[in-house]
Scaffold this active site. Structure first.
Site, short mmCIF file in Angstrom:
data_model
loop_
_atom_site.label_atom_id
_atom_site.label_comp_id
_atom_site.label_asym_id
_atom_site.label_seq_id
_atom_site.Cartn_x
_atom_site.Cartn_y
_atom_site.Cartn_z
N THR A 102 0.84 -1.22 0.00
CA THR A 102 0.00 0.00 0.00
C THR A 102 0.86 1.26 0.00
O THR A 102 1.84 1.33 0.76
CB THR A 102 -0.88 0.01 1.28
OG1 THR A 102 -1.56 -1.23 1.37
CG2 THR A 102 -1.85 1.17 1.28
N THR A 103 0.49 2.24 -0.81
CA THR A 103 1.22 3.52 -0.82
C THR A 103 0.30 4.63 -0.31
O THR A 103 -0.87 4.39 -0.01
CB THR A 103 1.71 3.86 -2.24
OG1 THR A 103 0.58 3.98 -3.11
CG2 THR A 103 2.65 2.79 -2.78
N HIS A 158 1.32 6.81 -14.23
CA HIS A 158 0.51 5.66 -13.81
C HIS A 158 -0.87 5.70 -14.46
O HIS A 158 -1.28 6.74 -14.98
CB HIS A 158 0.33 5.64 -12.28
CG HIS A 158 1.54 5.11 -11.55
ND1 HIS A 158 2.58 5.93 -11.18
CD2 HIS A 158 1.88 3.86 -11.17
CE1 HIS A 158 3.51 5.19 -10.58
NE2 HIS A 158 3.12 3.93 -10.57
N LYS A 162 -5.20 5.43 -10.30
CA LYS A 162 -4.33 5.60 -9.13
C LYS A 162 -4.80 6.80 -8.30
O LYS A 162 -5.08 7.86 -8.85
CB LYS A 162 -2.87 5.79 -9.57
CG LYS A 162 -1.92 5.87 -8.40
CD LYS A 162 -0.48 5.60 -8.79
CE LYS A 162 0.46 5.73 -7.62
NZ LYS A 162 0.21 4.74 -6.56
P1 NAD Z 1 -7.40 -1.32 -6.08
O1 NAD Z 1 -8.29 -0.19 -5.69
O2 NAD Z 1 -7.63 -2.02 -7.37
O3 NAD Z 1 -7.44 -2.44 -4.91
C1 NAD Z 1 -7.57 -2.19 -3.53
C2 NAD Z 1 -8.53 -3.24 -2.98
O4 NAD Z 1 -8.59 -3.12 -1.54
C3 NAD Z 1 -9.97 -3.05 -3.48
O5 NAD Z 1 -10.43 -4.28 -4.06
C4 NAD Z 1 -10.75 -2.69 -2.23
O6 NAD Z 1 -12.10 -3.14 -2.25
C5 NAD Z 1 -9.92 -3.42 -1.17
N1 NAD Z 1 -10.25 -2.98 0.19
C6 NAD Z 1 -10.64 -1.74 0.62
N2 NAD Z 1 -10.95 -1.77 1.93
C7 NAD Z 1 -10.74 -3.04 2.34
C8 NAD Z 1 -10.91 -3.69 3.61
N3 NAD Z 1 -11.35 -3.04 4.70
N4 NAD Z 1 -10.60 -5.02 3.69
C9 NAD Z 1 -10.16 -5.70 2.60
N5 NAD Z 1 -10.01 -5.13 1.37
C10 NAD Z 1 -10.30 -3.82 1.26
O7 NAD Z 1 -5.92 -0.75 -6.00
P2 NAD Z 1 -4.56 -1.37 -6.61
O8 NAD Z 1 -4.26 -0.74 -7.91
O9 NAD Z 1 -4.58 -2.86 -6.49
O10 NAD Z 1 -3.50 -0.75 -5.58
C11 NAD Z 1 -3.61 -0.97 -4.17
C12 NAD Z 1 -2.45 -0.28 -3.47
O11 NAD Z 1 -1.21 -0.90 -3.85
C13 NAD Z 1 -2.27 1.21 -3.81
O12 NAD Z 1 -1.85 1.90 -2.65
C14 NAD Z 1 -1.16 1.19 -4.87
O13 NAD Z 1 -0.47 2.40 -4.95
C15 NAD Z 1 -0.30 0.09 -4.32
N6 NAD Z 1 0.63 -0.55 -5.27
C16 NAD Z 1 1.87 -0.84 -4.80
C17 NAD Z 1 2.78 -1.52 -5.59
C18 NAD Z 1 4.11 -1.92 -4.99
O14 NAD Z 1 4.93 -2.57 -5.67
N7 NAD Z 1 4.36 -1.58 -3.72
C19 NAD Z 1 2.44 -1.88 -6.90
C20 NAD Z 1 1.16 -1.57 -7.38
C21 NAD Z 1 0.24 -0.91 -6.54
#
Ligand code: NAD
Length: 269
Positions: A102-103, A158, A162
């Site tokens: 998570t970011t 991105h 995002k």
């Molecule tokens: P996304 O919105 O597609 O997915 C997030 C998911 O979390 C959603 O399905 C949402 O319903 C779920 N969620 C929300 N509240 C929740 C809860 N209480 N319990 C369980 N699940 C819950 O987003 P994404 O594109 O998959 O990105 C998610 C995060 O990861 C962002 O912060 C993004 O910047 C980060 N990210 C990090 C990297 C890395 O390498 N570190 C790579 C890609 C994305």
């Protein structure tokens, strides 16, 4: 129960969540122990395999992370800052390694993760790919080698969904540049410029963010001098890259002492 570590995927329906579910299922050294979504999500109670339009996996999506973590050794979490901070206490209780992708976390959020890491293994990285983590090291070296006449700028791009900017990766790269040049990162940080900004302040590190389409993630660190420019670039074209890094971190963390680790520790960089 099998000896292979059981892994719970938080946010299982998300862009990264679905990728993580697939990668965990395909990995011979781990098993999918749980899939969690937010309360009220229409996948709750459904089989994770069929919800993803594949064969049944024999595992129902739940909205209860503690239930999912019973008997699991790791939880991979690419969700939101609020969810991640709350989960860190639960994963410490469950003695599950907590991998955080998570970011957008604030300093206050990170202090809470530090507190949880007194009792748990936490691996957190704004980018889980080998290439980007290597790039942070290169950025630090280049920033240290070049004198202050080379201005440092970070440009990232991105996909349109995002929600945070600059990206966690851009911040990692900016911090590496500041460390290499001996600057205080917070003092150097300049977010997107607009209007009559005045001339560029010496010692600043500027950030620009592009959002559009399905761009997986692109980062340039620019060192701009008089008459020449060095550009360090990373282009991610497949999110599986981040998922594989997270799986590696989950396995790496299994025999570690409690602490707040990064991908540099996992990759031995
Ligand atoms: P996304 O919105 O597609 O997915 C997030 C998911 O979390 C959603 O399905 C949402 O319903 C779920 N969620 C929300 N509240 C929740 C809860 N209480 N319990 C369980 N699940 C819950 O987003 P994404 O594109 O998959 O990105 C998610 C995060 O990861 C962002 O912060 C993004 O910047 C980060 N990210 C990090 C990297 C890395 O390498 N570190 C790579 C890609 C994305």
């Amino acid at each position: 129960m099998s000896d292979t570590p059981g892994i719970v995927v938080m946010g299982a329906s998300g862009r990264m969540g679905q990728m993580l579910v697939r990668e965990v299922q395909a990995h011979p050294g781990m098993r999918l122990a749980g899939a969690v979504e937010r309360p009220g999500h229409d996948w709750i109670g459904k089989d994770i395999g069929t919800a993803m339009n594949g064969p049944a996996a024999g595992l129902r999506v739940t909205d209860d992370p503690l239930e999912a973590m019973a008997g699991a050794q790791g939880v991979i979490d690419f969700t939101t800052p609020q969810v991640t901070v709350a989960l860190s206490t639960l994963s410490a209780q469950a003695r599950a390694v907590h991998i955080i992708g998570t970011t957008g976390l604030t300093d206050e959020d990170i202090a809470k993760l530090d507190a949880a890491a007194r009792h748990a293994v936490i691996v957190r990285a704004g980018n889980m790919s080998l290439g980007v983590n290597l790039l942070t090291q290169l950025t630090k070296q280049v920033a240290a080698a070049l004198d202050a006449d080379f201005d440092i700028e970070v440009v990232e791009a991105h996909h349109r969904h995002k929600v945070d900017a600059p990206s966690g990766t851009a911040l990692m790269l900016g911090e590496a540049a500041a460390a290499g040049r001996g600057l205080d990162f917070k003092q150097s940080y300049v977010a997107a410029r607009d209007g009559i900004t005045g001339a560029r302040a010496p010692g600043s590190i500027g950030f620009s963010a592009i959002r559009g389409g399905d761009i997986v993630g692109e980062h340039d660190v620019i060192f701009a001098g008089a008459g020449e420019r060095i550009v360090l670039r990373h282009v991610a074209s497949d999110r599986a890259l981040f998922a594989r890094g997270a799986l590696k971190a989950a396995l790496w963390g299994q025999d570690k002492m409690p602490g707040h680790y990064s991908m540099l520790d996992v990759l031995g960089l």
